[in-house]
Design an enzyme around this catalytic site. Sequence first.
Site, PDB file in Angstrom:
ATOM      1  CB  SER A  59      -0.886   0.014   1.241  1.00  0.00           C
ATOM      2  OG  SER A  59      -0.113   0.100   2.319  1.00  0.00           O
ATOM      3  CG  ASN A  60       5.115   2.831   1.716  1.00  0.00           C
ATOM      4  OD1 ASN A  60       5.626   3.899   0.941  1.00  0.00           O
ATOM      5  ND2 ASN A  60       5.573   3.159   2.941  1.00  0.00           N
ATOM      6  N   GLY A 120       6.031   4.983  -1.686  1.00  0.00           N
ATOM      7  CA  GLY A 120       7.388   4.941  -1.549  1.00  0.00           C
ATOM      8  C   GLY A 120       8.215   3.815  -1.914  1.00  0.00           C
ATOM      9  CD  GLU A 163       2.793  -5.630   8.274  1.00  0.00           C
ATOM     10  OE1 GLU A 163       2.852  -4.997   9.087  1.00  0.00           O
ATOM     11  OE2 GLU A 163       2.827  -5.325   6.936  1.00  0.00           O
ATOM     12  CG  ASP A 196       6.923  -6.307   7.717  1.00  0.00           C
ATOM     13  OD1 ASP A 196       6.205  -5.327   7.430  1.00  0.00           O
ATOM     14  OD2 ASP A 196       6.946  -7.009   8.650  1.00  0.00           O
ATOM     15  CB  SER A 197      10.820  -2.188   5.594  1.00  0.00           C
ATOM     16  OG  SER A 197       9.613  -1.454   5.165  1.00  0.00           O
ATOM     17  CG  PHE A 238       8.899   6.415   1.574  1.00  0.00           C
ATOM     18  CD1 PHE A 238       9.894   5.881   0.676  1.00  0.00           C
ATOM     19  CD2 PHE A 238       8.552   5.613   2.760  1.00  0.00           C
ATOM     20  CE1 PHE A 238      10.351   4.599   0.807  1.00  0.00           C
ATOM     21  CE2 PHE A 238       8.821   4.276   2.657  1.00  0.00           C
ATOM     22  CZ  PHE A 238       9.941   3.859   1.832  1.00  0.00           C
ATOM     23  CG  HIS A 283      16.420  -0.600   4.435  1.00  0.00           C
ATOM     24  ND1 HIS A 283      16.464   0.621   3.940  1.00  0.00           N
ATOM     25  CD2 HIS A 283      14.723  -0.774   4.569  1.00  0.00           C
ATOM     26  CE1 HIS A 283      15.237   1.375   3.713  1.00  0.00           C
ATOM     27  NE2 HIS A 283      14.287   0.542   4.450  1.00  0.00           N
ATOM     28  NE  ARG A 284      11.689  -0.322   0.182  1.00  0.00           N
ATOM     29  CZ  ARG A 284      11.880   0.328   1.081  1.00  0.00           C
ATOM     30  NH1 ARG A 284      12.310   1.463   0.726  1.00  0.00           N
ATOM     31  NH2 ARG A 284      11.249   0.140   2.188  1.00  0.00           N
TER      32      ARG A 284
HETATM   33  P1  ITT Z   1       2.812  -2.120   3.105  1.00  0.00           P
HETATM   34  O1  ITT Z   1       2.715  -2.875   4.401  1.00  0.00           O
HETATM   35  O2  ITT Z   1       1.487  -2.139   2.497  1.00  0.00           O
HETATM   36  O3  ITT Z   1       3.966  -2.709   2.424  1.00  0.00           O
HETATM   37  P2  ITT Z   1       3.579  -0.171   5.024  1.00  0.00           P
HETATM   38  O4  ITT Z   1       3.900   1.355   5.003  1.00  0.00           O
HETATM   39  O5  ITT Z   1       2.519  -0.480   6.154  1.00  0.00           O
HETATM   40  O6  ITT Z   1       3.221  -0.645   3.645  1.00  0.00           O
HETATM   41  P3  ITT Z   1       5.529  -1.684   6.843  1.00  0.00           P
HETATM   42  O7  ITT Z   1       4.296  -2.352   7.220  1.00  0.00           O
HETATM   43  O8  ITT Z   1       6.589  -2.260   6.184  1.00  0.00           O
HETATM   44  O9  ITT Z   1       4.939  -1.129   5.553  1.00  0.00           O
HETATM   45  O10 ITT Z   1       5.973  -0.464   7.468  1.00  0.00           O
HETATM   46  C1  ITT Z   1       7.235   0.077   7.398  1.00  0.00           C
HETATM   47  C2  ITT Z   1       7.222   1.584   7.995  1.00  0.00           C
HETATM   48  O11 ITT Z   1       8.557   1.810   8.096  1.00  0.00           O
HETATM   49  C3  ITT Z   1       6.221   2.350   7.312  1.00  0.00           C
HETATM   50  O12 ITT Z   1       5.770   3.533   8.078  1.00  0.00           O
HETATM   51  C4  ITT Z   1       7.423   3.065   6.298  1.00  0.00           C
HETATM   52  O13 ITT Z   1       7.074   4.249   5.673  1.00  0.00           O
HETATM   53  C5  ITT Z   1       8.496   3.131   7.003  1.00  0.00           C
HETATM   54  N1  ITT Z   1       9.874   2.734   6.059  1.00  0.00           N
HETATM   55  C6  ITT Z   1      10.116   1.579   5.477  1.00  0.00           C
HETATM   56  N2  ITT Z   1      11.277   1.669   4.563  1.00  0.00           N
HETATM   57  C7  ITT Z   1      11.521   2.859   4.701  1.00  0.00           C
HETATM   58  C8  ITT Z   1      12.466   3.650   3.999  1.00  0.00           C
HETATM   59  O14 ITT Z   1      13.088   3.226   3.065  1.00  0.00           O
HETATM   60  N3  ITT Z   1      12.701   4.983   4.378  1.00  0.00           N
HETATM   61  C9  ITT Z   1      11.768   5.448   5.403  1.00  0.00           C
HETATM   62  N4  ITT Z   1      10.810   4.955   5.980  1.00  0.00           N
HETATM   63  C10 ITT Z   1      10.638   3.516   5.645  1.00  0.00           C
END
Ligand code: ITT
Length: 179
Positions: free
Chosen positions: A6-7, A9, A34, A63-64, A138, A163-164
């Site tokens: 859903s993200n 970025g 999740e 998942d990050s 983002f 990391h990505r």
């Molecule tokens: P999806 O689960 O739908 O993929 P999400 O935004 O809910 O989208 P996560 O559950 O993985 O994703 O949450 C990770 C959080 O960490 C989320 O708030 C992201 O904006 C942040 N995040 C992840 N990777 C990032 C990055 O490269 N730079 C900055 N913030 C990051």
Amino acid sequence: MLFVTSNEGKYREAKKIGEKYGVKVEWKKMKYLEIQGSNLVEIARKSAELLSSEIKKPFFIEDSGLFIEALNGFPGPYSSFVFKTIGNEGIIRLMKGEKNRKAYFLAVIAYFDGSDVHTFVGRVEGEISEEIRGDKGFGYDPVFLYGDKTFAEMGDEKNEVSHRRRALESFFEFVKLNP
Ligand code: ITT
């Protein structure tokens, strides 16, 4: 290769990184269930397994999270909720006066190949900045220092070291060897 997230970025970065590896990343914008947990690899694997009963063809999710040493790894698996609630201002506030500013980002990719789920991990070390800086990227990018710049000041340079990038690199190499 279908990326379920859903993200936006995350998707934008994955698409750019995919171009470097000759992989076309397509976006399936959806929020999926999740599971709760403290281990990102387990969360990603279980979420992909659940989702595979709905999406029958190959796809991946990611998942990050941001792990801050002085906060014992917080927000970690709760990064998404913490970002939506207290945001970057909240992180700066929690870290006020703290000398140990070490933090890392973790990305876990779970890939469903049509029958099994495979996971790939990427990590990048950095520090939490003293203030919010930069307007690219983002999420937590404006508070994550990599060297003397935040990820939000780096723009596309972030994609060389993030990391990505590291998780996607292992994933795309795996896909090339196992087409
Ligand atoms: P999806 O689960 O739908 O993929 P999400 O935004 O809910 O989208 P996560 O559950 O993985 O994703 O949450 C990770 C959080 O960490 C989320 O708030 C992201 O904006 C942040 N995040 C992840 N990777 C990032 C990055 O490269 N730079 C900055 N913030 C990051």
